[in-house]
Write an enzyme that holds these catalytic residues in place. Structure first.
Site, PDB file in Angstrom:
ATOM      1  CD  GLU A  36       8.070  -0.390   7.343  1.00 50.89           C
ATOM      2  OE1 GLU A  36       6.927  -1.219   7.071  1.00 50.89           O
ATOM      3  OE2 GLU A  36       7.657   0.747   6.994  1.00 50.89           O
ATOM      4  CD  GLU A  92       0.598  -1.849   7.583  1.00 49.25           C
ATOM      5  OE1 GLU A  92       0.415  -1.247   8.625  1.00 49.25           O
ATOM      6  OE2 GLU A  92       1.310  -1.402   6.555  1.00 49.25           O
ATOM      7  CE  LYS A 129       3.345  -6.024   3.423  1.00 50.95           C
ATOM      8  NZ  LYS A 129       2.793  -5.055   4.336  1.00 50.95           N
ATOM      9  CG  ASP A 131      -0.383  -0.048   2.421  1.00 48.09           C
ATOM     10  OD1 ASP A 131       0.775   0.056   2.627  1.00 48.09           O
ATOM     11  OD2 ASP A 131      -1.013  -0.048   3.410  1.00 48.09           O
ATOM     12  CB  SER A 132       4.665   1.698  -0.169  1.00 48.05           C
ATOM     13  OG  SER A 132       4.964   0.725  -1.064  1.00 48.05           O
ATOM     14  CG  ASP A 171       0.166  -3.956   2.154  1.00 43.36           C
ATOM     15  OD1 ASP A 171       0.211  -4.832   2.999  1.00 43.36           O
ATOM     16  OD2 ASP A 171       1.020  -3.187   1.783  1.00 43.36           O
TER      17      ASP A 171
HETATM   18  O1  KIV Z   1       3.458  -1.068   1.522  1.00 45.77           O
HETATM   19  C1  KIV Z   1       4.616  -1.732   1.396  1.00 45.77           C
HETATM   20  O2  KIV Z   1       5.406  -1.403   0.244  1.00 45.77           O
HETATM   21  C2  KIV Z   1       5.239  -2.673   2.534  1.00 45.77           C
HETATM   22  C3  KIV Z   1       6.494  -2.512   2.607  1.00 45.77           C
HETATM   23  C4  KIV Z   1       7.249  -1.508   3.275  1.00 45.77           C
HETATM   24  C5  KIV Z   1       7.047  -4.295   3.356  1.00 45.77           C
HETATM   25  O3  KIV Z   1       4.542  -3.107   3.047  1.00 45.77           O
END
Ligand code: KIV
Length: 311
Positions: free
Chosen positions: A208, A140, A138, A69-70, A108
Site C-alpha cells: 500500500e 497488517e 489478512k 477493515d476499511s 482483515d
Molecule cells: O482494509 C482495506 O480495505 C485494505 C485495503 C486497502 C487493501 O486493507
C-alpha cells in the site's frame, strides 16, 4: 405428486433465485490465484462490506473479495480502522459471505484482535473462518511477533495475506497516512518485511502506498503475488476499496486519493435518484395506482367495505 420447491431469498422488493446446480461455478481457491500469478494474469481484488456490495463483486467475477477493515471508516463511518472490533468484522464477513459464491473471500484481522498473543490471533482467525465461512485472513505488518503469528496461523491451516508499506492500523505510530518507502532506508525495510512475510508463508502481500519502482523491484524478487493499492502498475494484482471504486462517497466532503480511479458515480446517482423520488412523492407521481399498486376483486372489496363500515 411431488411438488418442485422454489427456493428464494426475499429481501424487500428483490427476489433472488438461488443458482441452479447446472450453472454452479466453484469458488476460487488460493491455487487458482497462484495459477493467475504464474500465468502473468493480473489478479483483481475489490473490498466489499455487506451482502449487496459483495453480490456485485461476485457477479463482476472479481478474483478476491476482501472484507477490509476499511469498512470501519467507509461503511460504518468510524474515524479510523482501529475502532473496528472482531465481532463487528464478523457481522460484516457473514453478510459478505452470503452474497458471494465465486470469489476467494479474505478478511482483515482488525486492530486489537491478533497482537496480544498467538492464541488471540488463532481464536480471531478461527472465528472468522468457522462462523464467517471465509477462506483466508489478512494481517497488517511484519514485526517479529506478527511474523511468528503468521507462521503459526499458516501451520494450523489458516491462509494468510500479508500487508506492507502503509499499514493503516499503525497510522498513529506512522504519523498519519503517508506514502512509505520514499527514502532508501524505509524502502529497504519494506523489502525486508516482504521477504520475511514470504518466508512466514503468506500466499500474497498487499503493498500500500509505495513508489512504483519499489513495488516493481519487490514484485520481481518475490515468488508470491503482490497486490498493489497506490503501488503502481507493476504489482501482480490490484485492490481498491469498493466505496472509492464505485464513487460512493460525497466527492465534496471526501478527499479522493491520487491512486484511486472511480469507475462509477454511485453517490451522485444516488442523490439524483433520491431527489427524483422525493419530488415524485410530493407531486403524487409515485406511486401510480395501476403501475405500482395491487388490485382486489370488486366483490371482495364490496364485502369488506360493507363489514368494515358496520364496525
Ligand atoms: O482494509 C482495506 O480495505 C485494505 C485495503 C486497502 C487493501 O486493507
Amino acid at each position: 405428486m411431488i411438488r418442485p420447491i422454489r427456493l428464494s431469498i426475499r429481501s424487500f422488493s428483490i427476489t433472488t433465485k438461488l443458482k441452479s446446480s447446472y450453472t454452479h461455478v466453484p469458488r476460487k481457491t488460493i491455487s487458482d490465484i497462484h495459477e493467475l500469478y504464474k500465468s502473468n494474469i493480473p489478479i483483481t481484488i475489490s473490498t466489499s462490506h455487506d451482502y449487496i456490495t459483495s453480490k456485485m463483486v461476485d457477479d463482476a467475477d472479481i478474483d478476491i473479495n476482501l472484507v477490509g477493515d476499511s469498512l470501519a471508516n467507509t461503511t460504518l463511518g468510524y474515524q479510523d480502522t482501529n475502532e473496528l472490533t472482531i465481532d463487528e468484522m464478523l457481522y460484516h464477513v457473514k453478510s459478505v459471505q452470503r452474497g458471494n459464491s465465486k470469489s476467494l473471500i479474505v478478511a482483515d484481522l482488525p486492530f486489537g484482535s491478533f497482537e496480544k498473543s498467538q492464541k488471540q490471533a488463532i481464536e480471531s482467525a478461527i472465528k472468522l473462518i468457522q462462523l464467517g465461512k471465509i477462506q483466508a485472513v489478512k494481517l497488517e505488518g511484519a514485526n517479529e511477533d506478527t511474523l511468528k503469528t503468521i507462521k503459526k496461523l499458516v501451520s494450523i491451516g489458516v491462509p494468510v495475506m500479508g500487508h506492507s508499506g502503509l499499514t493503516p492500523q499503525k497510522h498513529n505510530t506512522m504519523g498519519g497516512y503517508k506514502i512509505q518507502g520514499k527514502d532508501s532506508e524505509n524502502a529497504l525495510q519494506i523489502y525486508k518485511d516482504c521477504l520475511n512475510l514470504q518466508k512466514s508463508g503468506v500466499f500474497a502481500i498487499v503493498l500500500e502506498c509505495i513508489p512504483n519502482k519499489i513495488s516493481k523491484f519487490i514484485t520481481e524478487k518475490l515468488n508470491i503475488p503482490t497486490i498493489g493499492i497506490g503501488a503502481g502498475p507493476y504489482c501482480s494484482g490490484q485492490v481498491l476499496v469498493i466505496s472509492d471504486l464505485l464513487g460512493m462517497k460525497n466527492p465534496e466532503e471526501n478527499h479522493i486519493a491520487k491512486f484511486v480511479k472511480p469507475y462509477a458515480n454511485f453517490y451522485n446517482l444516488g442523490i439524483e435518484g433520491l431527489k427524483n423520488y422525493k419530488n415524485d412523492v410530493i407531486t403524487k407521481k409515485f406511486p401510480l395506482a395501476d403501475e405500482h399498486g395491487y388490485k382486489i376483486k370488486k366483490e371482495v372489496y364490496e364485502q369488506f367495505k360493507k363489514e368494515a363500515e358496520s364496525i
